[in-house]
Design an enzyme around this catalytic site. Sequence first.
Site, PDB file in Angstrom:
ATOM      1  N   HIS A 185      25.097 -22.354 -39.816  1.00 21.06           N
ATOM      2  CA  HIS A 185      26.269 -22.773 -39.045  1.00 21.06           C
ATOM      3  C   HIS A 185      27.229 -21.624 -38.770  1.00 21.06           C
ATOM      4  O   HIS A 185      27.830 -21.542 -37.708  1.00 21.06           O
ATOM      5  CB  HIS A 185      27.020 -23.860 -39.825  1.00 21.06           C
ATOM      6  CG  HIS A 185      26.376 -25.182 -39.691  1.00 21.06           C
ATOM      7  ND1 HIS A 185      26.036 -25.968 -40.764  1.00 21.06           N
ATOM      8  CD2 HIS A 185      25.970 -25.852 -38.612  1.00 21.06           C
ATOM      9  CE1 HIS A 185      25.469 -27.059 -40.343  1.00 21.06           C
ATOM     10  NE2 HIS A 185      25.412 -27.019 -39.034  1.00 21.06           N
ATOM     11  N   ARG A 210      17.885 -28.042 -25.465  1.00 20.28           N
ATOM     12  CA  ARG A 210      17.287 -28.609 -26.691  1.00 20.28           C
ATOM     13  C   ARG A 210      17.615 -30.100 -26.706  1.00 20.28           C
ATOM     14  O   ARG A 210      18.760 -30.480 -26.973  1.00 20.28           O
ATOM     15  CB  ARG A 210      17.868 -27.934 -27.928  1.00 20.28           C
ATOM     16  CG  ARG A 210      17.473 -26.463 -28.117  1.00 20.28           C
ATOM     17  CD  ARG A 210      18.107 -25.902 -29.389  1.00 20.28           C
ATOM     18  NE  ARG A 210      17.505 -24.666 -29.824  1.00 20.28           N
ATOM     19  CZ  ARG A 210      18.055 -23.453 -29.649  1.00 20.28           C
ATOM     20  NH1 ARG A 210      19.203 -23.331 -29.030  1.00 20.28           N
ATOM     21  NH2 ARG A 210      17.443 -22.383 -30.108  1.00 20.28           N
ATOM     22  N   ASP A 245      11.061 -19.012 -33.846  1.00 21.35           N
ATOM     23  CA  ASP A 245       9.880 -19.530 -34.534  1.00 21.35           C
ATOM     24  C   ASP A 245       8.732 -18.532 -34.517  1.00 21.35           C
ATOM     25  O   ASP A 245       7.977 -18.434 -35.481  1.00 21.35           O
ATOM     26  CB  ASP A 245       9.433 -20.865 -33.912  1.00 21.35           C
ATOM     27  CG  ASP A 245      10.180 -22.036 -34.528  1.00 21.35           C
ATOM     28  OD1 ASP A 245      10.325 -22.054 -35.759  1.00 21.35           O
ATOM     29  OD2 ASP A 245      10.636 -22.906 -33.771  1.00 21.35           O
ATOM     30  N   CYS A 258      13.636 -17.353 -24.722  1.00 15.26           N
ATOM     31  CA  CYS A 258      14.811 -18.204 -24.959  1.00 15.26           C
ATOM     32  C   CYS A 258      15.216 -18.209 -26.423  1.00 15.26           C
ATOM     33  O   CYS A 258      16.125 -18.941 -26.806  1.00 15.26           O
ATOM     34  CB  CYS A 258      14.574 -19.620 -24.454  1.00 15.26           C
ATOM     35  SG  CYS A 258      13.253 -20.473 -25.320  1.00 15.26           S
TER      36      CYS A 258
HETATM   37  C1  PEP Z   1      12.789 -20.569 -30.909  1.00 17.88           C
HETATM   38  O1  PEP Z   1      12.048 -20.989 -31.789  1.00 17.88           O
HETATM   39  O2  PEP Z   1      12.978 -19.345 -30.681  1.00 17.88           O
HETATM   40  C2  PEP Z   1      13.533 -21.513 -30.058  1.00 17.88           C
HETATM   41  C3  PEP Z   1      14.221 -21.097 -29.012  1.00 17.88           C
HETATM   42  O3  PEP Z   1      13.540 -22.827 -30.407  1.00 17.88           O
HETATM   43  P1  PEP Z   1      14.396 -23.415 -31.638  1.00 17.88           P
HETATM   44  O4  PEP Z   1      15.334 -22.328 -32.115  1.00 17.88           O
HETATM   45  O5  PEP Z   1      15.116 -24.608 -31.094  1.00 17.88           O
HETATM   46  O6  PEP Z   1      13.326 -23.756 -32.623  1.00 17.88           O
HETATM   47 MG    MG Z   2      11.465 -23.073 -31.860  1.00 16.76          MG
END
Ligand code: PEP
Ligand code: MG
Length: 562
Positions: free
Chosen positions: A185, A287, A436, A483
Amino acid sequence: MARWLHGLGVSAGEVAGPVARLAAPPSLPEAGTAAVDPELEAGRAAVALAAVADDLEQRAAGLSGAARDVLTAQALIARDPVLQDGISALTADGQDAPHAVDQAFGEHRRALEAAGGYLAERASDLDDLRDRAVARLLGLPMPGVPDPGEPFVLVAIDLAPADTAMLDPMKVLAIVTERGGPTGHTAILAKQLGIPAVTACADAATLTDGQIVLVDGANGEVVADPGEQLIEDAQRRRHAQIARRERSRGPGRTADDRSIPLLVNLGGPGDLGAAALEDSEGVGLLRTEFLFLDRPTAPTFDEQRSAYGAVFDAFAGRRVVVRTLDVGADKPLAYLPQPEEPNPALGVRGLRLAQANPQLLDDQLRAIAEAAAGSEAEVWVMAPMVATAAEARMFAETARSHGLKKVGVMVEVPSAALTARQILEHVDFASIGTNDLAQYTLAADRLAGELAELLDPWQPALLRLIAETASAGGGLQRSVGVCGEAASDAMLALVLVGLGVTSLSMAPVCLPDVRAELAGHTLEQCRELAAAALAAPTAVDARAAVAELAGKQTAAPEVVQS
Ligand code: PEP
Ligand code: MG
C-alpha cells in the site's frame, strides 16, 4: 560523513530534508491478575473499535481514489463482527479490553499471514487498527504521523494505509520505510500522492529525528548526512526534471517521431477522475477485479456493464484495454469457493479460474461488449495469466464470439514469453505484465520486500523474455505493450522501447516523466540502450550502464570553434 542506505525505489523523485520518525505504537501494560467484568470489557472494546471505524470513515469521506478505498476497507475490518466475537470470547476468559483486542488482532493477523500472498500483504493493515483501538482504551495519544512544524522526510518501520492516505505532500517530502514490499500500500499510495518513497530499507532503523537525508525514490537510495554538494546536485536534477515535465505534452513519441502510445493503468472507479484528465492516449490496463472483490455476491450483468461504460465514456475517442478478471488463489471470491492451495500464486488464478467457470468469463465479455457498443472508446480486451497458445486461442474465440474486435493476452508467465510467436498467431496484441513475469521468472514472491533485488525489473532474465516477446510481435506485426510497473521507470521505458515494445502503460503520475524521457531519445538510441542493458551481467550493472549511456546521448553536442 555521507552514508548510503539501500532499499527499493517505489515512487520516483529526489528530495532532501530532516527526518521525522513515526510515533511508536502504544505498549500494553502487564496483564493484571484482578478479575474483570467480561461484558463490561467486551463493551469497552466494541466502543473503541467503533470509534476507530468512525474516524477512518470520516477521513475516507474527504479523500478520493485508492486512498479512499483503502481507508474504507480498513473501517470495514474494524467493524467485523467475527473480530468482535473473538474479543468477547477472550474477555469471557478473563482478559481486559486492551489485552483482548491485542490478542484477537494477533490471531487474525496470523491467519492472514498463513494464507500467504495478497492476504499476507494485508496483515500489516491490522497492526494499525489494533494500535489505534489499544491507544483509545489506554487513553494514550494516537500513533501516527508526526508534525515537526517544517517539511520532513517521514521514516517508519512500516506505514499503515490510514497514515499514508492522509499524508500531505506539502509537508511530507519523502517516505522511507524499513519494511514494505514492492506492490504494498505504501508504494501504491505514495505514487498516487506523488511523494518519493523508498521501502524495504532495513538500515532506516539507524536514522534519527532531525538528521538530514537525501532520498532518491527512483533508485531506492537514501543518503544520510549528504552534505551541501550532493543536495545541490540533486536540486539541479530536480529543477531540470520539473522543467522537462512541464514541457511534456501530447502523444508519446521518440525524438525521431516514432509513435509509442503512453497509457494509464486503472485499478478502480476511484482512479477514474484524475486519470481521465491526464494527457494520455487511453487506458492500457483496466484491472476489473475492483468490481468482484470484497463483496459477498457476484456483480450483476447490469452493474458490470455500467461500470465498464463509465470508464469507456471517460475515455471516449481513446483506447481502453480491459483485462478480464484476474482473481482466484490469493485473491479469493467469497461467492466462488475454491479448495485451499499450497502454492496460491501457481494455482487456479486468472484465466485458469475462468476456464473452470466459463459462465463468469462469458458474462464479463458480454458486459464489456455491450458497454463498448454504446460508447466512443476504442475497446480492446485481454486475458490475464495466459500460459499456452491453446489458452490464447480459446480466449480469442470466446471474446470474438461476443463481437469484440481487438483481442489480446497478457504475457506474465515465462512460458507465454517463450512461445509468444505461437500465442500471437491467435490474438491481435500482447501486453507484458512485468510484475508477475518477474515473480515467475525469478521464483520470487512479488509481495516479499526481502526479495526486492530479485524482483528488480532490470534483471537480465526478465529483459530477455521481454525482448523475445517483442521480437515475436515485430515479426507478426502485432503490438506488444508493457503494463507492469517496469513501464513507469522512465529510464527503463527507453530500454523497453529499444527492445521493440510498442506501447507503455503506467500509473498516471509517472506519465509526464516517461514522455519527456522518450522525447529526448531516438529509436536508434533506445536500441543502443537496450543492447547495453542486455549485455550487463546484473540488474544493478544494467541500470548503471544505461544511465551512463543515456546521459551521453542527451549531452549537448560540443561546440567546435572555428
Ligand atoms: C503484472 O503482473 O505486471 C500486471 C500488470 O498485472 P497485476 O499487477 O495486476 O498482476
Ligand atoms: Mg499480473
